[in-house]
Design an enzyme around this catalytic site. Sequence first.
Site, short mmCIF file in Angstrom:
data_model
loop_
_atom_site.label_atom_id
_atom_site.label_comp_id
_atom_site.label_asym_id
_atom_site.label_seq_id
_atom_site.Cartn_x
_atom_site.Cartn_y
_atom_site.Cartn_z
N SER A 1 13.81 -3.80 -91.86
CA SER A 1 15.21 -3.79 -92.30
C SER A 1 16.16 -4.27 -91.22
O SER A 1 17.35 -4.40 -91.46
CB SER A 1 15.60 -2.38 -92.76
N HIS B 1 12.47 -8.00 -97.22
CA HIS B 1 13.08 -6.67 -97.11
C HIS B 1 13.40 -6.15 -98.51
O HIS B 1 14.39 -6.53 -99.11
CB HIS B 1 14.34 -6.76 -96.25
N GLU C 1 15.68 -9.10 -99.78
CA GLU C 1 16.32 -9.89 -98.74
C GLU C 1 15.22 -10.72 -98.07
O GLU C 1 14.32 -10.17 -97.44
CB GLU C 1 17.00 -8.95 -97.74
N ASN D 1 21.88 -4.49 -93.73
CA ASN D 1 22.15 -3.42 -92.77
C ASN D 1 23.23 -3.76 -91.76
O ASN D 1 23.83 -2.86 -91.17
CB ASN D 1 20.86 -3.02 -92.08
#
Length: 294
Positions: A120, A141, A153, A191
Site C-alpha cells: 500500500s 494494491h 491501484e 494512501n
Amino acid sequence: MMIKNIAVIGAGTMGNGIAHVFAQYHFNVTLIDTNEAALGKAVQTISQNSDRQVSKGMITQATKERILSTLHTTTVMEAGVANAGLVIEAATENKAVKLKIFTQLDELAPPAAILASNTSSISITAIAAATKRPEKVIGMHFMNPVPVMKLVEVINGYATAQEVTNEVVAISTQLQKIPCIVNDYPGFIANRILMPMINEAVYSLYERVAGVEEIDTVMKLGMAHPMGPLQLADFIGLDVCLSILKVLQEGFGNPKYAPCPLLVNMVAAGKLGVKSGEGFYRYTPGSKDLIPAL
C-alpha cells in the site's frame, strides 16, 4: 498472454481476499504461507465469506464449491509458484520482508511470470530492484475487503514494461474490478491522500479539538464518508497506518507527514484497532456497537 494460474503469498486478511476473488473468477489459485494454521484459517474465512455471498444472492452454491475446489494451499514457495503466470505478494507491510520474498520469487517463479506486490506504500521500483526482471514487477494494491471493494491501484515501477501493465489491467477487469494506473511515488495515490487525513484526525483528538465520535460524525455526515477516519484507522490497523506515514515522511522528507505522537504511543502500547480489540474504539466479538476507547 493468457494467465490462468495465480499464486498468492500471504494468507492474512488481504491474501485470503485476493485468493478468494481470483478463484471466484475462474483462475486456478495457490495460496502460500509459512504457517499451516494461517492457511487453514484463510480457507475457513474464504468459505464463510462465500456463504455470505450466497446468502445475499451474489453467487450460487455451485460457485462457492468451485471457489474452494480451485483453491490450493502450500507452505512451500517453490511448489506454489512453479506454474504461476502471476504471483501476488500480500505479506506484511515491511520493506525488508518484501525484498526477501521478491529475491526468492525471482529464483523460483517461471521466467515469464509477472511478479506483483499488494503493497500500500512501499516503492515498487525498490522491490523490483531485488530481482533480475524489474520490467515484470508491478504493484496491484487491492482494497480491503477485497471481495467487496472495486478498486485496484495498479502501480508502475520505474522499469515496468507496458505489456505487463496492460496484462494486469486486463486481469483486474476480469475480476470485475476497476483498475487505476498510478506511478511509483511514496503512498501512490490512495494512501498519499488518505493517511494525512487520518493523521490529521488523530491530531485533532490529540489536541482535544473534539472527541472520537465527534470527529468521525463530522466526516460521515458532513463529507458523506461511509466510515469516519478514526474508525477507518482501526479497521486498517494503527500499526499499518503508522508504517505508511513513516514511508511518506521518509520518502518526501516533509514534516507534514510526521505521524501524530498519539498514534505512535497507541501502537507502542499494542492498541492496534480491530485486530487487537482496541484502538480508538473498543471491539467486542459479535457486537457491532462502537464504543470510544479514548
